[in-house]
Design a protein around this motif. Structure first.
Motif, PDB file in Angstrom:
ATOM      1  N   ASP A   1     -34.738  10.110  39.093  1.00  0.00           N
ATOM      2  CA  ASP A   1     -34.102   8.905  38.570  1.00  0.00           C
ATOM      3  C   ASP A   1     -34.375   7.672  39.420  1.00  0.00           C
ATOM      4  OD1 ASP A   1     -33.049  10.226  36.416  1.00  0.00           O
ATOM      5  OD2 ASP A   1     -31.163  10.689  37.419  1.00  0.00           O
ATOM      6  N   ASN A   2     -35.331   7.749  40.312  1.00  0.00           N
ATOM      7  CA  ASN A   2     -35.684   6.568  41.099  1.00  0.00           C
ATOM      8  C   ASN A   2     -37.202   6.456  41.170  1.00  0.00           C
ATOM      9  OD1 ASN A   2     -36.701   7.987  43.494  1.00  0.00           O
ATOM     10  ND2 ASN A   2     -34.599   8.660  43.746  1.00  0.00           N
ATOM     11  N   ASP A   3     -37.675   5.490  41.903  1.00  0.00           N
ATOM     12  CA  ASP A   3     -39.109   5.219  41.952  1.00  0.00           C
ATOM     13  C   ASP A   3     -39.788   5.770  43.197  1.00  0.00           C
ATOM     14  OD1 ASP A   3     -39.076   3.819  39.523  1.00  0.00           O
ATOM     15  OD2 ASP A   3     -38.421   1.984  40.514  1.00  0.00           O
ATOM     16  N   SER A   4     -39.202   6.773  43.839  1.00  0.00           N
ATOM     17  CA  SER A   4     -39.764   7.283  45.095  1.00  0.00           C
ATOM     18  C   SER A   4     -41.230   7.679  44.953  1.00  0.00           C
ATOM     19  CB  SER A   4     -38.954   8.473  45.616  1.00  0.00           C
ATOM     20  OG  SER A   4     -37.703   8.058  46.053  1.00  0.00           O
ATOM     21  N   PHE A   5     -41.553   8.476  43.951  1.00  0.00           N
ATOM     22  CA  PHE A   5     -42.938   8.919  43.799  1.00  0.00           C
ATOM     23  C   PHE A   5     -43.858   7.749  43.441  1.00  0.00           C
ATOM     24  CE2 PHE A   5     -41.990  13.665  42.731  1.00  0.00           C
ATOM     25  CZ  PHE A   5     -41.725  13.906  44.064  1.00  0.00           C
ATOM     26  N   GLN A   6     -43.357   6.766  42.704  1.00  0.00           N
ATOM     27  CA  GLN A   6     -44.187   5.601  42.365  1.00  0.00           C
ATOM     28  C   GLN A   6     -44.499   4.783  43.619  1.00  0.00           C
ATOM     29  OE1 GLN A   6     -45.680   4.904  39.323  1.00  0.00           O
ATOM     30  NE2 GLN A   6     -46.805   3.505  40.650  1.00  0.00           N
ATOM     31  N   PHE A   7     -43.488   4.566  44.471  1.00  0.00           N
ATOM     32  CA  PHE A   7     -43.740   3.853  45.727  1.00  0.00           C
ATOM     33  C   PHE A   7     -44.701   4.648  46.608  1.00  0.00           C
ATOM     34  CE2 PHE A   7     -39.655   1.516  44.999  1.00  0.00           C
ATOM     35  CZ  PHE A   7     -40.192   0.240  45.042  1.00  0.00           C
ATOM     36  N   LEU A   8     -44.538   5.957  46.642  1.00  0.00           N
ATOM     37  CA  LEU A   8     -45.432   6.813  47.420  1.00  0.00           C
ATOM     38  C   LEU A   8     -46.861   6.680  46.908  1.00  0.00           C
ATOM     39  CD1 LEU A   8     -44.966   8.807  49.751  1.00  0.00           C
ATOM     40  CD2 LEU A   8     -44.811  10.610  48.054  1.00  0.00           C
ATOM     41  N   HIS A   9     -47.025   6.718  45.601  1.00  0.00           N
ATOM     42  CA  HIS A   9     -48.334   6.556  44.963  1.00  0.00           C
ATOM     43  C   HIS A   9     -48.932   5.194  45.297  1.00  0.00           C
ATOM     44  CE1 HIS A   9     -50.954   5.301  41.602  1.00  0.00           C
ATOM     45  NE2 HIS A   9     -51.363   6.555  41.643  1.00  0.00           N
ATOM     46  N   ASP A  10     -48.123   4.147  45.175  1.00  0.00           N
ATOM     47  CA  ASP A  10     -48.625   2.799  45.450  1.00  0.00           C
ATOM     48  C   ASP A  10     -49.082   2.663  46.898  1.00  0.00           C
ATOM     49  OD1 ASP A  10     -48.005   2.195  42.821  1.00  0.00           O
ATOM     50  OD2 ASP A  10     -46.203   1.034  43.317  1.00  0.00           O
ATOM     51  N   GLY A  11     -48.302   3.196  47.836  1.00  0.00           N
ATOM     52  CA  GLY A  11     -48.687   3.130  49.243  1.00  0.00           C
ATOM     53  C   GLY A  11     -49.951   3.913  49.534  1.00  0.00           C
ATOM     54  N   ALA A  12     -50.114   5.035  48.876  1.00  0.00           N
ATOM     55  CA  ALA A  12     -51.293   5.877  49.094  1.00  0.00           C
ATOM     56  C   ALA A  12     -52.573   5.207  48.611  1.00  0.00           C
ATOM     57  CB  ALA A  12     -51.115   7.219  48.391  1.00  0.00           C
ATOM     58  N   HIS A  13     -52.438   4.190  47.785  1.00  0.00           N
ATOM     59  CA  HIS A  13     -53.607   3.489  47.258  1.00  0.00           C
ATOM     60  C   HIS A  13     -53.840   2.155  47.963  1.00  0.00           C
ATOM     61  CE1 HIS A  13     -53.149   6.589  44.238  1.00  0.00           C
ATOM     62  NE2 HIS A  13     -54.399   6.357  43.899  1.00  0.00           N
ATOM     63  N   LEU A  14     -53.278   2.014  49.153  1.00  0.00           N
ATOM     64  CA  LEU A  14     -53.537   0.840  49.979  1.00  0.00           C
ATOM     65  C   LEU A  14     -54.429   1.239  51.149  1.00  0.00           C
ATOM     66  CD1 LEU A  14     -50.005  -0.814  49.890  1.00  0.00           C
ATOM     67  CD2 LEU A  14     -52.055  -1.480  48.617  1.00  0.00           C
TER      68      LEU A  14
END
Length: 189
Positions: free
Chosen positions: A71-84
């Motif tokens: 119910d939160n964006d934890s995996f999305q933030f993790l994904h976004d960081g991994a693509h930096l």
């Protein structure tokens, strides 16, 4: 044109990497995760990560994941960081020495465990593209965690990468799974 053997590339493809510091995304990813799992949830999570994939109940695993990350964006933030392209943890190791704090490492462990459980569910349900995307995220996250001024960060990053390779073992053991020979060969050292 991508060959079928490399369709499941494990590090994020270079064309998907963007300029930026991944540390803020990782810190946002861990914010909804409680400081410590309850003892029973931590035990259940460890059991679910170590049991044979055939015995994993996706219903129970989904319920546990839902409690912490669905119910939160934890995996999305993790994904976004991994693509930096880089990470700067802004540690004060040179100034503080042994007293420098690394409080985020424990939450990174918990977040990696939850990601690994999600990957196992995807593998069990033969959602290969979802599992690949999460493996890419996990390997990049592990690499970023290991970047820093301390040996401890490097060791923790290696432990995170080991969780991802355990998921890779689940992948290759699953009947009908795509071949990972070349993607594993292509992993950076």
């Amino acid at each position: 044109l991508q060959t079928p053997d490399l369709a499941f590339q494990l590090p994020p493809p270079q064309r998907d990497i963007h300029d930026g510091n991944a540390a803020p995304d990782y810190l946002y990813a861990e914010m909804p995760i409680p400081r410590n799992f309850s003892g029973s949830d931590d035990d259940r999570l460890s059991d679910m990560l170590h049991m044979p994939l055939a015995k994993l109940s996706t219903k129970d695993a989904d319920a546990l994941l839902h409690r912490y990350v669905r119910d939160n964006d934890s995996f999305q933030f993790l994904h976004d960081g991994a693509h930096l392209d880089h990470v700067n943890w802004q540690l004060e190791v040179r100034r503080q020495g042994m007293n420098a704090l690394l409080p985020w490492l424990a939450k990174h462990r918990d977040l990696t465990k939850l990601l690994a459980l999600s990957i196992r569910i995807d593998i069990k349900n033969h959602r290969w593209a979802d599992a690949r995307d999460k493996l890419q995220t996990g390997f990049a996250f592990a690499r970023h965690v290991s970047v820093g001024d301390t040996l401890f960060q490097n060791l923790v990053g290696r432990a995170r990468a080991r969780m991802m390779t355990d998921c890779g073992e689940d992948w290759v053991a699953e009947p009908g799974s795509p071949n990972l020979f070349w993607p594993v060969t292509d992993l950076p050292h």
